[in-house]
Design an enzyme around this catalytic site. Sequence first.
Site, PDB file in Angstrom:
ATOM      1  N   ALA A 154       0.602  -0.774   0.116  1.00 16.49           N
ATOM      2  CA  ALA A 154      -0.121   0.147   0.198  1.00 16.49           C
ATOM      3  C   ALA A 154       0.633   1.660   0.005  1.00 16.49           C
ATOM      4  CB  ALA A 154      -1.091  -0.081   1.080  1.00 16.49           C
ATOM      5  N   ASP A 155       0.262   2.053  -0.688  1.00 14.18           N
ATOM      6  CA  ASP A 155       0.765   3.318  -1.238  1.00 14.18           C
ATOM      7  C   ASP A 155      -0.145   4.792  -0.448  1.00 14.18           C
ATOM      8  OD1 ASP A 155       3.504   5.261  -0.897  1.00 14.18           O
ATOM      9  OD2 ASP A 155       2.162   6.139  -2.101  1.00 14.18           O
ATOM     10  N   THR A 156      -0.252   5.708   0.688  1.00 13.98           N
ATOM     11  CA  THR A 156      -0.399   6.426   1.283  1.00 13.98           C
ATOM     12  C   THR A 156       0.086   8.049   0.913  1.00 13.98           C
ATOM     13  OG1 THR A 156      -1.604   5.583   2.727  1.00 13.98           O
ATOM     14  CG2 THR A 156      -2.635   7.523   2.666  1.00 13.98           C
TER      15      THR A 156
END
Length: 203
Positions: free
Chosen positions: A82-84
């Site tokens: 994931a990447d935010t």
Amino acid sequence: MLLKEALASVSAVVLASGSPRRKELLGLVLPEAYGFEVQTSDFAENLPKDTDAADYALRTATAKGESVVQARNAPDELVISADTVVVRKDKILEKPRDDDHARDMLSKLSGKTHKVITGVALFHKGRSCGFHASTKVTFSKLTAAAIDDYVATGDPLDKAGGYGIQGRAGCFVEGIDGCYHNVVGLPVNRLARELQMFLADQW
């Protein structure tokens, strides 16, 4: 099919992130007592930012996951990455470089509404899929003193946009529209549904 049943085709679950927040959130998604491993990706996270924020977050998440998949070379494992990012006026805000950068970010978010976008990628048996989730966050007007006090805690430096909603910066938040957990780093409701659909295709 329940997620617990779908996971029967998986030899291990691997979270491709060193974030303690994502580790905690993934524990909410997986069945009770279902263990998982953590392996940090060596992807440099240096993709160009002059692009759509959702596309950027998803491409970064995918690259992180691909790095771990290649390193482990175990196709029966389920890898989740994931990447935010925080987005204000179409500008992507990632982790601040230093305290001054954090102050600048928080000043720009003060009294305004911004978006938090998390891209998520799933990998299993040579297959992959990805999705993104978006949440709108509105900050109250922040004083310079409030920003300085928060920056002095050191909390902003490892967080996209320079703040963590689950900590002291939660006091800055006037309201949200969308998934709270997405702002923390993993959209647990969407992830649970996507995992179930992704793994069901293996049967």
